[in-house]
Design a protein around this motif. Structure first.
Motif, PDB file in Angstrom:
ATOM      1  N   GLN A  58       0.826  -1.208   0.000  1.00 46.71           N
ATOM      2  CA  GLN A  58       0.000   0.000   0.000  1.00 46.71           C
ATOM      3  C   GLN A  58       0.861   1.258   0.000  1.00 46.71           C
ATOM      4  O   GLN A  58       0.604   2.199  -0.753  1.00 46.71           O
ATOM      5  CB  GLN A  58      -0.924  -0.012   1.223  1.00 46.71           C
ATOM      6  CG  GLN A  58      -1.840   1.183   1.307  1.00 46.71           C
ATOM      7  CD  GLN A  58      -2.705   1.125   2.566  1.00 46.71           C
ATOM      8  OE1 GLN A  58      -2.324   0.548   3.578  1.00 46.71           O
ATOM      9  NE2 GLN A  58      -3.874   1.747   2.484  1.00 46.71           N
ATOM     10  N   SER A  93       2.741   1.569  -3.411  1.00 48.45           N
ATOM     11  CA  SER A  93       1.778   1.861  -4.475  1.00 48.45           C
ATOM     12  C   SER A  93       1.275   3.290  -4.392  1.00 48.45           C
ATOM     13  O   SER A  93       1.137   3.974  -5.411  1.00 48.45           O
ATOM     14  CB  SER A  93       0.580   0.905  -4.390  1.00 48.45           C
ATOM     15  OG  SER A  93       0.977  -0.419  -4.615  1.00 48.45           O
ATOM     16  N   LYS A  94       0.984   3.749  -3.194  1.00 45.51           N
ATOM     17  CA  LYS A  94       0.458   5.099  -2.986  1.00 45.51           C
ATOM     18  C   LYS A  94       1.359   6.162  -3.598  1.00 45.51           C
ATOM     19  O   LYS A  94       0.887   7.150  -4.145  1.00 45.51           O
ATOM     20  CB  LYS A  94       0.288   5.355  -1.485  1.00 45.51           C
ATOM     21  CG  LYS A  94      -0.205   6.745  -1.137  1.00 45.51           C
ATOM     22  CD  LYS A  94      -0.345   6.913   0.366  1.00 45.51           C
ATOM     23  CE  LYS A  94      -0.774   8.326   0.717  1.00 45.51           C
ATOM     24  NZ  LYS A  94      -0.875   8.503   2.174  1.00 45.51           N
ATOM     25  N   TYR A  95       2.676   5.945  -3.513  1.00 42.94           N
ATOM     26  CA  TYR A  95       3.623   6.926  -4.019  1.00 42.94           C
ATOM     27  C   TYR A  95       4.162   6.580  -5.405  1.00 42.94           C
ATOM     28  O   TYR A  95       5.100   7.207  -5.885  1.00 42.94           O
ATOM     29  CB  TYR A  95       4.764   7.114  -3.015  1.00 42.94           C
ATOM     30  CG  TYR A  95       4.264   7.735  -1.739  1.00 42.94           C
ATOM     31  CD1 TYR A  95       4.010   9.102  -1.653  1.00 42.94           C
ATOM     32  CD2 TYR A  95       3.994   6.946  -0.624  1.00 42.94           C
ATOM     33  CE1 TYR A  95       3.517   9.666  -0.497  1.00 42.94           C
ATOM     34  CE2 TYR A  95       3.498   7.515   0.547  1.00 42.94           C
ATOM     35  CZ  TYR A  95       3.263   8.869   0.600  1.00 42.94           C
ATOM     36  OH  TYR A  95       2.773   9.430   1.752  1.00 42.94           O
TER      37      TYR A  95
END
Length: 136
Positions: free
Chosen positions: A100, A103-105
């Motif tokens: 997470q 992926s977020k960045y």
């Protein structure tokens, strides 16, 4: 014959900008800075479980990461059976959380692969090195 080696001391990772890379490894991967030299080297513990300034390689026999500022390198990666393969894996017991965050960045677009006893995914770090994360 008995081995003359006791452990892997550190993994050298070439980086283009030492300060930027230190910040990325600390903020994104949760590493802990142990020391930094003006000559372009910085050592990091992969885990923050040790007292600040203590070296994981000396204290608990775990390999450290040593970032090496370099003016010329190719991002680390190799192929096996025509597929990109990471040159290094980080271990976690929170693979969903690790996925997470990365992926977020935008550092991974790969999904977690679940092979039963092994889960993993791969990502590109800030200098373009192809790395993996595993959980078993």
């Amino acid at each position: 014959m008995n081995s003359v080696f006791q452990r892997i001391d550190c993994n050298f990772i070439p980086v283009s900008n030492l300060e930027e890379s230190i910040n990325w490894y600390v903020e994104m991967l949760g590493c802990a800075l142990v020391w930094k030299e003006e000559s372009g080297y910085a050592a990091l513990n992969v885990s923050k479980s040790l007292e600040e300034g203590k070296s994981a390689n000396i204290e608990i026999g775990q390999a450290m990461i040593t970032l090496v500022e370099s003016e010329n390198f190719s991002p680390l990666c190799f192929t096996k059976n025509g597929q990109k393969h990471p040159y290094m894996n980080f271990y976690t017991n929170e693979i969903g959380r690790a996925h997470q965050i990365l992926s977020k960045y935008g550092f991974t677009e790969e999904q977690i692969i679940d092979e039963g006893n092994l889960q993993y995914f791969n990502f590109y770090e800030i200098n373009g090195h192809y790395m993996g994360v595993c959980c078993f």
